[in-house]
Design a protein around this motif. Structure first.
Motif, PDB file in Angstrom:
ATOM      1  N   ASP A 113     -55.881 -47.897  -9.269  1.00 59.20           N
ATOM      2  CA  ASP A 113     -56.262 -47.243 -10.736  1.00 59.20           C
ATOM      3  C   ASP A 113     -56.812 -46.086 -10.402  1.00 59.20           C
ATOM      4  OD1 ASP A 113     -54.937 -49.348 -11.861  1.00 59.20           O
ATOM      5  OD2 ASP A 113     -56.911 -50.754 -12.101  1.00 59.20           O
ATOM      6  N   GLY A 114     -56.379 -45.019 -11.060  1.00 53.75           N
ATOM      7  CA  GLY A 114     -57.055 -44.145 -11.409  1.00 53.75           C
ATOM      8  C   GLY A 114     -57.208 -42.892 -10.289  1.00 53.75           C
ATOM      9  N   ARG A 115     -56.077 -42.940  -9.609  1.00 55.20           N
ATOM     10  CA  ARG A 115     -55.800 -41.990  -8.692  1.00 55.20           C
ATOM     11  C   ARG A 115     -55.871 -40.606  -9.295  1.00 55.20           C
ATOM     12  NH1 ARG A 115     -51.910 -41.591  -3.434  1.00 55.20           N
ATOM     13  NH2 ARG A 115     -52.096 -43.916  -3.831  1.00 55.20           N
ATOM     14  N   VAL A 116     -56.652 -39.608  -8.939  1.00 56.04           N
ATOM     15  CA  VAL A 116     -56.664 -38.206  -9.606  1.00 56.04           C
ATOM     16  C   VAL A 116     -55.786 -37.202  -8.923  1.00 56.04           C
ATOM     17  CG1 VAL A 116     -58.027 -36.250 -10.420  1.00 56.04           C
ATOM     18  CG2 VAL A 116     -58.928 -38.595 -10.611  1.00 56.04           C
ATOM     19  N   GLU A 117     -54.465 -36.878  -9.643  1.00 59.03           N
ATOM     20  CA  GLU A 117     -53.484 -35.741  -9.072  1.00 59.03           C
ATOM     21  C   GLU A 117     -54.043 -34.231  -9.539  1.00 59.03           C
ATOM     22  OE1 GLU A 117     -49.859 -37.126 -10.031  1.00 59.03           O
ATOM     23  OE2 GLU A 117     -49.988 -39.014  -8.744  1.00 59.03           O
ATOM     24  N   ARG A 118     -54.172 -33.645  -8.851  1.00 60.76           N
ATOM     25  CA  ARG A 118     -54.434 -32.133  -9.356  1.00 60.76           C
ATOM     26  C   ARG A 118     -53.388 -31.013  -8.980  1.00 60.76           C
ATOM     27  NH1 ARG A 118     -59.714 -32.312 -10.221  1.00 60.76           N
ATOM     28  NH2 ARG A 118     -60.749 -34.080  -9.468  1.00 60.76           N
ATOM     29  N   TRP A 119     -52.999 -30.624 -10.092  1.00 58.39           N
ATOM     30  CA  TRP A 119     -51.731 -29.479  -9.969  1.00 58.39           C
ATOM     31  C   TRP A 119     -51.874 -28.635 -11.404  1.00 58.39           C
ATOM     32  CZ3 TRP A 119     -48.644 -30.223 -14.350  1.00 58.39           C
ATOM     33  CH2 TRP A 119     -48.535 -31.637 -14.875  1.00 58.39           C
ATOM     34  N   ILE A 120     -51.007 -27.630 -11.397  1.00 60.84           N
ATOM     35  CA  ILE A 120     -50.751 -26.718 -12.401  1.00 60.84           C
ATOM     36  C   ILE A 120     -49.431 -26.553 -12.613  1.00 60.84           C
ATOM     37  CG2 ILE A 120     -51.144 -24.430 -11.334  1.00 60.84           C
ATOM     38  CD1 ILE A 120     -53.230 -25.351 -14.483  1.00 60.84           C
ATOM     39  N   PHE A 121     -48.957 -26.126 -13.873  1.00 59.77           N
ATOM     40  CA  PHE A 121     -47.721 -25.971 -14.227  1.00 59.77           C
ATOM     41  C   PHE A 121     -46.957 -24.877 -13.243  1.00 59.77           C
ATOM     42  CE2 PHE A 121     -48.631 -26.800 -18.719  1.00 59.77           C
ATOM     43  CZ  PHE A 121     -48.386 -27.867 -18.714  1.00 59.77           C
ATOM     44  N   SER A 122     -46.173 -25.201 -12.278  1.00 63.49           N
ATOM     45  CA  SER A 122     -45.811 -24.348 -11.271  1.00 63.49           C
ATOM     46  C   SER A 122     -44.999 -23.112 -11.797  1.00 63.49           C
ATOM     47  CB  SER A 122     -44.950 -25.018 -10.094  1.00 63.49           C
ATOM     48  OG  SER A 122     -43.850 -25.667 -10.783  1.00 63.49           O
ATOM     49  N   SER A 123     -44.446 -23.161 -13.032  1.00 63.75           N
ATOM     50  CA  SER A 123     -43.694 -21.894 -13.503  1.00 63.75           C
ATOM     51  C   SER A 123     -44.714 -20.840 -13.883  1.00 63.75           C
ATOM     52  CB  SER A 123     -42.994 -22.442 -14.716  1.00 63.75           C
ATOM     53  OG  SER A 123     -43.831 -23.243 -15.683  1.00 63.75           O
ATOM     54  N   ILE A 124     -45.894 -20.970 -13.821  1.00 67.11           N
ATOM     55  CA  ILE A 124     -46.942 -19.849 -14.171  1.00 67.11           C
ATOM     56  C   ILE A 124     -46.977 -19.129 -13.000  1.00 67.11           C
ATOM     57  CG2 ILE A 124     -49.639 -19.562 -14.423  1.00 67.11           C
ATOM     58  CD1 ILE A 124     -49.749 -22.278 -15.957  1.00 67.11           C
ATOM     59  N   PRO A 125     -46.877 -17.658 -13.038  1.00 65.92           N
ATOM     60  CA  PRO A 125     -46.887 -16.778 -12.335  1.00 65.92           C
ATOM     61  C   PRO A 125     -47.822 -17.036 -11.030  1.00 65.92           C
ATOM     62  CG  PRO A 125     -46.604 -15.684 -14.179  1.00 65.92           C
ATOM     63  CD  PRO A 125     -46.805 -16.945 -14.686  1.00 65.92           C
ATOM     64  N   LYS A 126     -47.561 -17.094  -9.897  1.00 64.84           N
ATOM     65  CA  LYS A 126     -48.536 -17.514  -8.613  1.00 64.84           C
ATOM     66  C   LYS A 126     -49.834 -16.686  -8.835  1.00 64.84           C
ATOM     67  CE  LYS A 126     -48.822 -17.383  -3.815  1.00 64.84           C
ATOM     68  NZ  LYS A 126     -48.074 -16.961  -2.324  1.00 64.84           N
ATOM     69  N   GLU A 127     -49.951 -15.262  -9.114  1.00 66.08           N
ATOM     70  CA  GLU A 127     -51.266 -14.715  -9.455  1.00 66.08           C
ATOM     71  C   GLU A 127     -51.911 -15.224 -10.263  1.00 66.08           C
ATOM     72  OE1 GLU A 127     -48.061 -13.289  -9.646  1.00 66.08           O
ATOM     73  OE2 GLU A 127     -47.918 -12.493  -7.607  1.00 66.08           O
ATOM     74  N   GLU A 128     -51.249 -15.621 -11.573  1.00 65.19           N
ATOM     75  CA  GLU A 128     -52.166 -16.081 -12.746  1.00 65.19           C
ATOM     76  C   GLU A 128     -52.725 -17.665 -12.328  1.00 65.19           C
ATOM     77  OE1 GLU A 128     -51.711 -16.517 -17.426  1.00 65.19           O
ATOM     78  OE2 GLU A 128     -50.056 -15.377 -16.144  1.00 65.19           O
ATOM     79  N   ARG A 129     -51.916 -18.422 -11.483  1.00 71.98           N
ATOM     80  CA  ARG A 129     -52.166 -19.622 -11.248  1.00 71.98           C
ATOM     81  C   ARG A 129     -53.378 -19.875 -10.362  1.00 71.98           C
ATOM     82  NH1 ARG A 129     -46.894 -20.738  -9.682  1.00 71.98           N
ATOM     83  NH2 ARG A 129     -47.373 -20.798  -7.658  1.00 71.98           N
ATOM     84  N   ALA A 130     -53.772 -18.742  -9.581  1.00 67.11           N
ATOM     85  CA  ALA A 130     -54.628 -18.785  -8.663  1.00 67.11           C
ATOM     86  C   ALA A 130     -55.994 -18.390  -9.354  1.00 67.11           C
ATOM     87  CB  ALA A 130     -54.519 -17.305  -7.611  1.00 67.11           C
ATOM     88  N   THR A 131     -56.108 -18.014 -10.653  1.00 61.06           N
ATOM     89  CA  THR A 131     -57.275 -17.980 -11.460  1.00 61.06           C
ATOM     90  C   THR A 131     -57.458 -19.134 -12.312  1.00 61.06           C
ATOM     91  OG1 THR A 131     -56.287 -17.121 -13.517  1.00 61.06           O
ATOM     92  CG2 THR A 131     -56.631 -15.185 -11.711  1.00 61.06           C
ATOM     93  N   LEU A 132     -56.756 -20.080 -12.341  1.00 63.89           N
ATOM     94  CA  LEU A 132     -56.854 -21.274 -13.215  1.00 63.89           C
ATOM     95  C   LEU A 132     -57.319 -22.609 -12.431  1.00 63.89           C
ATOM     96  CD1 LEU A 132     -53.453 -21.033 -14.947  1.00 63.89           C
ATOM     97  CD2 LEU A 132     -55.918 -20.256 -15.607  1.00 63.89           C
ATOM     98  N   THR A 133     -58.193 -23.500 -12.993  1.00 60.31           N
ATOM     99  CA  THR A 133     -58.332 -24.535 -12.490  1.00 60.31           C
ATOM    100  C   THR A 133     -57.361 -25.809 -12.773  1.00 60.31           C
ATOM    101  OG1 THR A 133     -60.854 -24.280 -13.138  1.00 60.31           O
ATOM    102  CG2 THR A 133     -60.363 -26.602 -12.586  1.00 60.31           C
TER     103      THR A 133
END
Length: 261
Positions: free
Chosen positions: A180-200
């Motif tokens: 229960d409650g395994r926390v997965e961490r990700w962000i939308f992979s279609s966001i440009p790589k440089e912008e993804r790097a600035t996001l939590t």
């Protein structure tokens, strides 16, 4: 992990999720998952519906546009704020309510149907949620929900690609791990790589269940399964949105419809 922990995680996700999903970066949802869900949905014109785990309301609005009278329920205040703002700007008659799916606070037999778009696998006590859905459904009413496919997206999954980068197979593991409650961490992979790097990254609490567990929970709640859906991208969709091409190898999503006797 309890419902308060789940709420805290989703509230932390809500601002970024809303901004980037509304900007078109949730490719799986927009290109495949929601269209397939709506294609499977029975006619809902003039029916009263509850959208459970409605988020910022994108899918709630899609169902309302089919003629349903909708209430959206979500655990994250920021999602509800965005949904209400959109309703004010472009009214569809939707009432958005802050609340927990594990304690659905509506009178018995309030709704002709309940939808839950990709929210049930993030709820801590799914048995309780399903029993609550049964209680608020009118006799003959239905639940339709989508989840990550328990067979093909268990806690461990890896796409296998050829030299051209095309998906050719899927490697899976930990199918029987119902932690229960395994926390997965990700962000939308279609966001440009440089912008993804600035996001939590999003923090997604996940409560994986095997297919047999899902079936048993639905049956125990007093609902009868009447339809399954496993969306696969067409050749045309996969060419237009290559990200979803892996659904032509194995499904990522499972859609289930069940009815109250």
């Amino acid at each position: 992990m309890n419902a308060n922990d789940v709420a805290a995680h989703w509230e932390s996700n809500a601002e970024t999720w809303t901004i980037y999903s509304r900007a078109g970066y949730d490719k799986y949802r927009d290109a495949l998952n929601t269209p397939a869900f709506l294609d499977m949905l029975p006619p809902v014109a003039n029916l009263a519906g509850l959208d459970l785990g409605c988020g910022e309301g994108s899918n709630t609005r899609a169902v309302a546009r089919l003629g349903a009278r909708m209430i959206g329920l979500d655990i994250a205040p920021t999602f509800i704020r965005y949904a209400r703002e959109t309703e004010t700007q472009a009214p569809l008659g939707i009432d958005y309510v802050l609340g927990d799916g594990q304690g659905i606070d509506f009178p018995e037999a309030s709704f002709d149907f309940v939808t839950a778009f990709m929210s049930m696998m993030d709820m801590a006590d799914q048995r309780k949620v399903l029993k609550g859905i049964h209680r608020v459904l009118k006799p003959g009413g239905f639940l339709q929900f989508s989840i990550l496919h328990p067979c093909f997206v268990p806690p461990t999954r890896r796409n296998i690609r050829n030299e051209a980068g095309e998906p050719v197979a899927v490697e899976i593991a930990d199918y029987f791990d119902e932690s229960d409650g395994r926390v997965e961490r990700w962000i939308f992979s279609s966001i440009p790589k440089e912008e993804r790097a600035t996001l939590t990254p999003f923090a997604i609490p996940r409560f994986h269940r095997t297919l047999s567990t899902w079936v048993s929970m639905i049956v125990e709640a007093g609902l009868t399964i009447e339809a399954f859906g496993e969306p696969m991208a067409s050749v045309e969709v996969a060419l237009a949105e290559p990200m979803v091409a892996d659904t032509r190898i194995a499904p990522i999503f499972l859609h289930i419809r069940a009815r109250k006797a």
